[in-house]
Scaffold this active site. Sequence first.
Site, short mmCIF file in Angstrom:
data_model
loop_
_atom_site.label_atom_id
_atom_site.label_comp_id
_atom_site.label_asym_id
_atom_site.label_seq_id
_atom_site.Cartn_x
_atom_site.Cartn_y
_atom_site.Cartn_z
N HIS A 92 0.82 -1.21 0.00
CA HIS A 92 0.00 0.00 0.00
C HIS A 92 0.86 1.26 0.00
O HIS A 92 1.61 1.50 0.94
CB HIS A 92 -0.87 -0.04 1.26
CG HIS A 92 -1.83 1.08 1.38
ND1 HIS A 92 -1.90 1.88 2.50
CD2 HIS A 92 -2.81 1.51 0.54
CE1 HIS A 92 -2.87 2.76 2.34
NE2 HIS A 92 -3.43 2.57 1.17
N ARG A 93 0.75 2.03 -1.08
CA ARG A 93 1.60 3.24 -1.26
C ARG A 93 3.07 2.84 -1.19
O ARG A 93 3.91 3.59 -0.68
CB ARG A 93 1.27 4.33 -0.23
CG ARG A 93 -0.21 4.62 -0.08
CD ARG A 93 -0.51 5.69 0.96
NE ARG A 93 -1.93 5.70 1.32
CZ ARG A 93 -2.46 6.40 2.30
NH1 ARG A 93 -1.71 7.20 3.04
NH2 ARG A 93 -3.75 6.34 2.56
N GLU A 98 0.43 -0.75 -4.72
CA GLU A 98 -0.71 0.14 -4.86
C GLU A 98 -0.18 1.56 -4.77
O GLU A 98 0.68 1.85 -3.94
CB GLU A 98 -1.71 -0.14 -3.72
CG GLU A 98 -3.03 0.57 -3.85
CD GLU A 98 -3.11 1.93 -3.17
OE1 GLU A 98 -4.12 2.62 -3.36
OE2 GLU A 98 -2.16 2.33 -2.46
N ASP A 106 -1.27 6.04 -5.62
CA ASP A 106 -2.36 7.00 -5.86
C ASP A 106 -1.91 8.07 -6.84
O ASP A 106 -0.76 8.53 -6.74
CB ASP A 106 -2.72 7.69 -4.53
CG ASP A 106 -3.04 6.69 -3.44
OD1 ASP A 106 -4.09 6.05 -3.52
OD2 ASP A 106 -2.22 6.53 -2.51
N HIS A 164 -1.01 10.80 -2.49
CA HIS A 164 -2.33 10.39 -2.00
C HIS A 164 -3.32 11.54 -1.90
O HIS A 164 -4.47 11.42 -2.32
CB HIS A 164 -2.18 9.71 -0.65
CG HIS A 164 -3.46 9.23 -0.06
ND1 HIS A 164 -4.29 10.04 0.70
CD2 HIS A 164 -4.11 8.05 -0.16
CE1 HIS A 164 -5.36 9.37 1.06
NE2 HIS A 164 -5.28 8.15 0.55
N GLU A 220 -4.49 3.79 -8.26
CA GLU A 220 -5.77 4.35 -7.79
C GLU A 220 -5.91 5.79 -8.28
O GLU A 220 -5.08 6.65 -7.98
CB GLU A 220 -5.86 4.32 -6.26
CG GLU A 220 -7.21 4.90 -5.84
CD GLU A 220 -7.41 5.05 -4.34
OE1 GLU A 220 -6.63 4.49 -3.53
OE2 GLU A 220 -8.37 5.75 -3.98
N LYS A 248 -7.25 9.23 -7.95
CA LYS A 248 -7.78 10.04 -6.84
C LYS A 248 -8.60 11.19 -7.41
O LYS A 248 -8.18 12.36 -7.35
CB LYS A 248 -6.62 10.55 -5.98
CG LYS A 248 -6.05 9.51 -5.05
CD LYS A 248 -7.04 9.17 -3.93
CE LYS A 248 -6.45 8.25 -2.87
NZ LYS A 248 -7.46 7.55 -2.09
N ASP A 302 0.44 -1.97 4.42
CA ASP A 302 1.58 -1.05 4.58
C ASP A 302 2.86 -1.83 4.91
O ASP A 302 3.94 -1.25 4.92
CB ASP A 302 1.32 -0.08 5.74
CG ASP A 302 0.19 0.90 5.46
OD1 ASP A 302 0.06 1.33 4.31
OD2 ASP A 302 -0.56 1.22 6.41
O1 G3P Z 1 -6.39 0.51 -2.33
C1 G3P Z 1 -6.96 0.73 -1.14
C2 G3P Z 1 -6.61 2.01 -0.44
O2 G3P Z 1 -5.45 2.56 -0.96
C3 G3P Z 1 -7.72 3.01 -0.50
O3 G3P Z 1 -7.62 3.98 0.49
O4 G3P Z 1 -7.10 6.23 1.32
O5 G3P Z 1 -5.35 4.49 1.35
O6 G3P Z 1 -6.08 5.50 -0.78
P1 G3P Z 1 -6.48 5.08 0.58
CA CA Z 2 -4.86 4.29 -2.33
#
Ligand code: G3P
Ligand code: CA
Length: 242
Positions: free
Chosen positions: A7-8, A34, A36, A49, A109, A111, A229
Amino acid sequence: MTKIFAHRGSAGTHPENTMVSFQEAERVGADGIELDVQMTKDGQIVVIHDETIDRTTNGTGWVKEFTYRELRKFDASYKFAGQYGFCPIPLLEEVLSWGKQTKLLFNIELKNGFIQYERLEEQVIQMIKEYEMEERVILSSFNHNSMARCHRIAPEIETALLYMENLYEPWRYIQAIGASALHPYYVTVNESFIREAHKHGVAVRPFTINKEAVMKRMFRYHVDAIVTDYPAKAKKILRSEH
Ligand code: G3P
Ligand code: CA
């Protein structure tokens, strides 16, 4: 077997959405990353993000009000300041150009829930095509109109719907959009939901799972991937289960 999506990047140990965070995720054996994306004043696609740079950099202001040249001067090392040197906000192109040399999958993702960036979908898709990474990318968004648009433009690229609360029979809903996966907040997921989703040929990748007990539960449900994470920790736990 359940895949591990960082994640990120490896955001629990490195500054989120930066190259060092993505490289760390690859180093520890994540299956995917993942990230953003937002758009700058001069139409560049950047990996960050929030709509503003306030939380994750040493600057302040809206992403959409900076040119990329201006944005690049800020340090996105965030809560890890001083640990990894200067960490610029990457361009999506930078991530794809590096990522093409790896075996990673990329969950990009969009945004665009609050700001409707003009032609964000078209630009992201064009870049994926330039790098010939259609097979390795999953597009996702909380903005489901945007996912419908992505599917119309490029049905060959997988699209996934992000959501926070329980949906009624989402496998029906996603058909109208043309999406093929669900990316739910993990608390909405239980074993029968996963079974039903799989029966309908729908992949489920819940987010954001950092606790060992929840990881183990999701592995038991055979979710398609978890978004975490802590990819190193997740890999270790997954290996110990098999
Ligand atoms: O992919 C799931 C997650 O990244 C969505 O929430 O706020 O971390 O971008 P957020
Ligand atoms: Ca995300």
